[in-house]
Design a protein around this motif. Structure first.
Motif, mmCIF file in Angstrom:
data_model
loop_
_atom_site.group_PDB
_atom_site.id
_atom_site.type_symbol
_atom_site.label_atom_id
_atom_site.label_comp_id
_atom_site.label_asym_id
_atom_site.label_seq_id
_atom_site.Cartn_x
_atom_site.Cartn_y
_atom_site.Cartn_z
ATOM 1 N N SER A 6 -29.113 -104.163 -17.072
ATOM 2 C CA SER A 6 -27.959 -103.760 -17.877
ATOM 3 C C SER A 6 -26.681 -104.386 -17.318
ATOM 4 N N PRO A 7 -25.704 -104.690 -18.170
ATOM 5 C CA PRO A 7 -24.437 -105.281 -17.698
ATOM 6 C C PRO A 7 -23.750 -104.411 -16.653
ATOM 7 N N LYS A 8 -23.814 -103.093 -16.855
ATOM 8 C CA LYS A 8 -23.178 -102.153 -15.927
ATOM 9 C C LYS A 8 -23.811 -102.256 -14.538
ATOM 10 N N GLU A 34 -22.907 -105.627 -12.840
ATOM 11 C CA GLU A 34 -21.548 -105.600 -12.296
ATOM 12 C C GLU A 34 -21.520 -104.826 -10.972
ATOM 13 N N SER A 57 -27.320 -114.500 -14.177
ATOM 14 C CA SER A 57 -26.925 -114.290 -15.575
ATOM 15 C C SER A 57 -27.097 -115.603 -16.329
ATOM 16 N N SER A 70 -22.391 -107.047 -23.287
ATOM 17 C CA SER A 70 -22.908 -108.117 -22.437
ATOM 18 C C SER A 70 -22.854 -109.453 -23.170
ATOM 19 N N HIS A 107 -28.985 -110.523 -17.967
ATOM 20 C CA HIS A 107 -28.902 -110.422 -16.514
ATOM 21 C C HIS A 107 -30.278 -110.082 -15.956
#
Length: 320
Positions: A49-51, A54, A68, A110, A290
């Motif tokens: 997940s993008p979260k 990060e 990514s 994303s 990702h």
């Protein structure tokens, strides 16, 4: 748990895999995925997940490799170019200038902002894409030139006695698209356009001249089926904008008959510019995938969320 367990095949023709056993686990909950990774129960998460990506990139204490890659999937609002609302290129350009794409990324979407149909890797090295600027004042001016004005002061533009109001269908293929539709509807409202949003299953999307606009993701690679005039004569096609351009058709034909990689990129750059200038859709973002791999794996940093990377697991080895 729900998953698949694979054992190394001693007789595999490319040589016995270095890892004896691989277990694939199906876990939709992103928080549980991350917890498993941090505990050491999980070595690879793909897609991540993008979260979570990060979080892992910011905190260097975790011994992982996060990668990514921009996928060939584009999210856009496909405008019906045959509708009286969107037949004017000035209107379509105005809508592109009304969207602040960076807001979507800030909201956890994303992706990388899209300027047109192609991702950077498909274009010539010296090609400089020109993204649509976020410029609501210029957008308002273009709409005025196209005959749209707020005559009664209620904030909504009018032309020929009709308000600028349209129905935006958004695909239910991803939970993100409802959020994207809400944000875009608000940004269009700020330049005097009223948007109603309504969900639609991607399998139920049927290009026709009756709809106004559709927000969804598509694989950009079948270019002729998305942007070619010939596609409009087919029963099943993805030309959701009902887009037709002789200049684009000529370039698509050249692209389909060229085998030289450098020439393909050159033609792609020309086609990208034509479609960008015509603005048949509101280009929003290209989806980014990702992946994360525990650093104890040799070759792990090269892992990507794509089929070839899963094939390469057979070559990965646990460092000593």
């Amino acid at each position: 748990s729900n998953g698949i367990e694979l054992e190394a095949n001693d007789g595999y023709f490319e040589g016995r895999p270095k890892i004896k056993r691989v277990v694939y686990i199906y876990e939709k909950d992103a928080d549980k995925q991350l917890a498993g990774l941090l505990k050491g129960d999980i070595d690879i998460i793909s897609p991540l997940s993008p979260k979570a990506a990060e979080f892992l990139i910011k905190d260097s204490k975790y011994s992982v490799d996060v990668s990514s890659n921009v996928t060939p999937y584009m999210v856009a609002v496909f405008l019906n170019n045959r509708s009286p609302l969107f037949s004017d290129r000035k209107v379509r350009t105005a809508l592109n200038m009304a969207v602040k794409r960076e807001v979507l990324v800030d909201k956890g979407i994303s992706g990388v902002p899209a300027h047109g149909p192609f991702i950077r890797e498909m274009l010539p090295e010296n090609y400089a894409p020109t993204p649509f600027p976020y410029d609501p004042k210029k957008a308002t001016q273009l709409l005025k030139e196209a005959g749209w004005r707020d005559k009664n002061g209620d904030g909504i533009l009018e032309k020929g006695g009709k308000r600028f109001r349209f129905l935006l269908h958004y695909s239910t293929a991803s939970d993100e698209f409802r959020k994207v539709a809400d944000i875009i509807a608000q940004q269009f409202y700020e330049i005097g356009i009223e948007v109603e949003i309504r969900p639609v299953a991607f399998t139920d999307i049927r290009p026709s001249e009756k709809y106004d606009a559709i927000l969804c993701d598509i694989n950009i690679l079948p270019l002729s089926n998305i942007w070619g005039t010939n596609s409009l004569n087919k029963g099943e096609h993805l030309n959701l904008s009902n887009y037709s351009s002789k200049e684009a058709d000529d370039l698509l034909n050249q692209l389909n008959t060229t085998t030289d990689a450098r020439e393909k990129k050159r033609i792609s750059g020309m086609l990208d510019r034509v479609i960008h200038e015509d603005a048949p859709a509101v280009f929003i973002y290209h989806i980014v995938d990702h992946s994360v791999v525990s650093s104890r794996f040799k070759e792990g940093s090269e892992f990507r969320n794509e089929s070839y990377s899963f094939y390469k697991i057979k070559d990965m080895d646990i460092g000593q």
